[in-house]
Design an enzyme around this catalytic site. Structure first.
Site, PDB file in Angstrom:
ATOM      1  N   TYR A  62       0.857  -1.193   0.000  1.00 36.41           N
ATOM      2  CA  TYR A  62       0.000   0.000   0.000  1.00 36.41           C
ATOM      3  C   TYR A  62       0.883   1.229   0.000  1.00 36.41           C
ATOM      4  O   TYR A  62       1.866   1.290   0.751  1.00 36.41           O
ATOM      5  CB  TYR A  62      -0.898   0.018   1.247  1.00 36.41           C
ATOM      6  CG  TYR A  62      -2.327  -0.322   0.912  1.00 36.41           C
ATOM      7  CD1 TYR A  62      -3.022   0.451  -0.024  1.00 36.41           C
ATOM      8  CD2 TYR A  62      -2.977  -1.394   1.503  1.00 36.41           C
ATOM      9  CE1 TYR A  62      -4.332   0.134  -0.361  1.00 36.41           C
ATOM     10  CE2 TYR A  62      -4.276  -1.711   1.173  1.00 36.41           C
ATOM     11  CZ  TYR A  62      -4.957  -0.943   0.236  1.00 36.41           C
ATOM     12  OH  TYR A  62      -6.235  -1.249  -0.106  1.00 36.41           O
ATOM     13  N   GLU A 105      -0.639   4.694  -0.360  1.00 37.07           N
ATOM     14  CA  GLU A 105      -1.515   5.872  -0.534  1.00 37.07           C
ATOM     15  C   GLU A 105      -0.738   7.141  -0.235  1.00 37.07           C
ATOM     16  O   GLU A 105       0.024   7.200   0.737  1.00 37.07           O
ATOM     17  CB  GLU A 105      -2.737   5.748   0.383  1.00 37.07           C
ATOM     18  CG  GLU A 105      -3.812   4.870  -0.248  1.00 37.07           C
ATOM     19  CD  GLU A 105      -4.849   4.376   0.747  1.00 37.07           C
ATOM     20  OE1 GLU A 105      -4.434   3.832   1.791  1.00 37.07           O
ATOM     21  OE2 GLU A 105      -6.044   4.535   0.474  1.00 37.07           O
ATOM     22  N   ASP A 161      -6.652  14.675 -24.387  1.00 36.02           N
ATOM     23  CA  ASP A 161      -6.618  13.250 -24.021  1.00 36.02           C
ATOM     24  C   ASP A 161      -5.921  12.549 -25.180  1.00 36.02           C
ATOM     25  O   ASP A 161      -6.518  12.313 -26.237  1.00 36.02           O
ATOM     26  CB  ASP A 161      -8.059  12.748 -23.841  1.00 36.02           C
ATOM     27  CG  ASP A 161      -8.123  11.248 -23.564  1.00 36.02           C
ATOM     28  OD1 ASP A 161      -7.112  10.557 -23.768  1.00 36.02           O
ATOM     29  OD2 ASP A 161      -9.207  10.772 -23.188  1.00 36.02           O
ATOM     30  N   THR A 220      -3.630   7.077 -21.633  1.00 36.98           N
ATOM     31  CA  THR A 220      -3.416   5.731 -21.122  1.00 36.98           C
ATOM     32  C   THR A 220      -1.952   5.376 -21.417  1.00 36.98           C
ATOM     33  O   THR A 220      -1.279   6.074 -22.182  1.00 36.98           O
ATOM     34  CB  THR A 220      -4.318   4.695 -21.824  1.00 36.98           C
ATOM     35  OG1 THR A 220      -4.164   4.849 -23.234  1.00 36.98           O
ATOM     36  CG2 THR A 220      -5.768   4.865 -21.443  1.00 36.98           C
ATOM     37  N   LYS A 261      -1.713   1.724 -24.923  1.00 37.54           N
ATOM     38  CA  LYS A 261      -2.098   1.660 -26.348  1.00 37.54           C
ATOM     39  C   LYS A 261      -0.830   1.805 -27.191  1.00 37.54           C
ATOM     40  O   LYS A 261       0.048   0.933 -27.116  1.00 37.54           O
ATOM     41  CB  LYS A 261      -3.145   2.736 -26.641  1.00 37.54           C
ATOM     42  CG  LYS A 261      -4.448   2.552 -25.847  1.00 37.54           C
ATOM     43  CD  LYS A 261      -5.505   3.536 -26.276  1.00 37.54           C
ATOM     44  CE  LYS A 261      -6.836   3.281 -25.594  1.00 37.54           C
ATOM     45  NZ  LYS A 261      -7.025   4.061 -24.359  1.00 37.54           N
ATOM     46  N   ARG A 317      -1.403  -1.665 -18.661  1.00 35.39           N
ATOM     47  CA  ARG A 317      -2.689  -0.967 -18.647  1.00 35.39           C
ATOM     48  C   ARG A 317      -2.674   0.071 -17.527  1.00 35.39           C
ATOM     49  O   ARG A 317      -2.373  -0.252 -16.377  1.00 35.39           O
ATOM     50  CB  ARG A 317      -3.844  -1.931 -18.381  1.00 35.39           C
ATOM     51  CG  ARG A 317      -3.951  -3.057 -19.358  1.00 35.39           C
ATOM     52  CD  ARG A 317      -5.300  -3.717 -19.294  1.00 35.39           C
ATOM     53  NE  ARG A 317      -6.256  -2.937 -20.041  1.00 35.39           N
ATOM     54  CZ  ARG A 317      -6.315  -2.887 -21.360  1.00 35.39           C
ATOM     55  NH1 ARG A 317      -5.486  -3.592 -22.102  1.00 35.39           N
ATOM     56  NH2 ARG A 317      -7.217  -2.143 -21.965  1.00 35.39           N
TER      57      ARG A 317
HETATM   58  N1  DSN Z   1     -11.618   1.562 -25.129  1.00 38.03           N
HETATM   59  C1  DSN Z   1     -10.594   2.431 -25.651  1.00 38.03           C
HETATM   60  C2  DSN Z   1     -10.506   2.311 -27.123  1.00 38.03           C
HETATM   61  O1  DSN Z   1     -10.640   1.237 -27.628  1.00 38.03           O
HETATM   62  O2  DSN Z   1     -10.258   3.309 -27.803  1.00 38.03           O
HETATM   63  C3  DSN Z   1     -10.749   3.802 -25.208  1.00 38.03           C
HETATM   64  O3  DSN Z   1     -10.869   3.818 -23.825  1.00 38.03           O
END
Ligand code: DSN
Length: 438
Positions: free
Chosen positions: A60, A62, A211, A237, A240, A246
């Site tokens: 933990y 925090e 974003d 994120t 990707k 993730r």
């Molecule tokens: N689910 C993602 C995507 O496929 O673009 C976005 O959060």
């Protein structure tokens, strides 16, 4: 093809839990033997994958480095500082919060930091390529804030058809005076002009947020213009095109915004950070700082162009006329007006090609049917596919969809044959990272 670490993990889990190990094995084999065209997915390296399986999961932590609510956090501080420093170096900014569990959590923290409940913000609607957390009524962003949406150019005779209409963005912003203007999308294949967004935000007195979840890898490698110095706050994120674990990330240059974001994320949105994922983020950012990551991102773009061109040669239409990045929206109705995204997704999966149905701008079909599919090249490029493989994939897509239109028997035959060809190609380009034990 196996990585020794995968074998060790499999053996260990198999010893203690053969049922779970069998599922793991099936998923590894699925990933190994199919072509991943989902634009938001990738194959993380073995180092990034296994970094998540360390003793950092036990702790933990925090709070933030130097100000934790638990003892024993010395090495949590070290790794979080390393991840932050690498994120800042990668994106050319001063501050990073590496704790968001996901992109949506990063967006939630950004909204809480920059707006009060009920405030108006401007964004692109999901149906035009935006995201659930950009103002859908069924999401926190639409429940607690007041979204107004700017349109895409929608005029088939216009050269900017289905691209961001910056004049319309300005008009919407001048009319509604949003507290925050949001750019960055989930299904938009064109370069974003952050400078133009900055000018509009300044004119209407809005905070500018980007974003960059989809294009983060391209941005990090200089293959898409950076949102800095134009944007006040940037979310992404990490899994990707950035090819990390993730998770989410918030980036900024202003110290006051940084303090607000930190407070908004913890204790505002999350409890304990996933320190094993923060550990893996640090490893992934280290990989992305290496020169070969730039070459990878150049190839992602080359492959996207090759795939789009090959699909056009088979009679498909690419929304907005093409792609500048890693993603494309394929209008199936140009090939055959009876083709739907839902059918295409299902038929292609039967042939070992994985993608997702996606609405196209002004789609007459509902979201669970759609007239399009969204394809992306981050994962196939990681495997080492090049433009020649993209042409083969486009050919397979067309053969399978053509067979599907002829009925179940034709589809079954074609899908079986294509699936074998796909598996053979996949064997030639083994998936890096957690590979199957066969
Ligand atoms: N689910 C993602 C995507 O496929 O673009 C976005 O959060």
């Amino acid at each position: 093809m196996t990585h020794p670490a995968d074998d060790a993990v499999y053996d260990l889990i198999h010893e203690t839990d053969p049922d779970a190990a069998a599922i793991l094995e099936r998923e590894k084999q699925r990933q190994e033997s199919t072509i991943e065209l989902i634009a938001s997915e990738n194959h993380a390296s073995a180092a990034v994958t296994h970094a998540m399986g360390t003793c950092f999961t036990n702790k933990y932590a925090e709070g933030y480095p130097g100000r934790r609510y638990y003892g024993g956090c010395a090495h949590m501080d070290e790794i979080e500082e390393l991840a932050r420093a690498r994120a800042c170096e990668l994106f050319g900014c001063k501050f990073a919060n590496v704790q968001p569990h996901s992109g949506a959590q990063a967006n939630t923290a950004a909204f809480i930091a920059m707006m009060s409940p009920g405030d108006t913000f401007a964004s692109l609607v999901l149906a035009d390529g935006g995201h659930l957390s950009h103002g859908m009524k069924i999401n926190f962003s639409g429940m607690f804030y007041n979204p107004v949406h700017y349109p895409l150019h929608y005029d088939k005779s216009h050269p900017e058809h289905e691209r961001i209409d910056y004049d319309a963005v300005r008009e919407v912003c001048l009319e509604h005076k949003p507290r925050l203007l949001l750019t960055g999308y989930s299904a938009y294949s064109r370069q974003i002009d952050f400078e133009k967004f900055r000018a509009i935000a300044d004119e209407c007195g809005a905070v500018l947020m980007a974003d960059i979840a989809h294009i983060a890898g391209l941005v990090a490698a200089g293959e898409h213009p950076s949102p800095f110095p134009h944007c006040d706050i940037v979310t992404t994120t990490t899994h990707k095109s950035l090819r990390g674990p993730r998770g989410g990330l918030v980036l900024m240059n202003d110290e006051e915004i940084y303090k607000k974001v930190n407070k908004a994320l913890f204790p505002g949105v999350q409890g304990g950070p996933l320190m094993h994922v923060v550990f893996s983020k640090a490893v992934a950012f280290g990989e992305a700082l290496r020169p070969d990551f730039k070459v990878y991102q150049q190839r992602v773009r080359e492959n996207a162009v090759a795939l789009a061109e090959a699909l056009v040669s088979h009679g498909y239409r690419i929304c907005s006329g093409g792609t500048d990045n890693h993603v494309m929206l394929v209008d199936l109705s140009a090939r055959d007006e009876n083709l739907t995204g839902a059918d295409a997704e299902k038929w292609l999966e039967a042939a070992g090609i994985i993608c997702n149905k996606n609405g196209i701008p002004q789609d007459p079909r509902p979201p669970m049917k759609t007239s399009g599919i969204r394809l992306g090249t981050p994962a196939t490029t990681t495997r080492g596919f090049g433009p020649e493989e993209m042409k083969r994939i486009a050919g397979w897509i067309d053969e399978v969809l053509g067979a599907g239109l002829q009925g179940d028997a034709a589809l079954n035959d074609r899908a079986t044959a294509t699936r074998a060809e796909v598996a053979t190609l996949c064997e030639q380009f083994p998936m890096p990272g957690a590979t199957a034990r066969v």
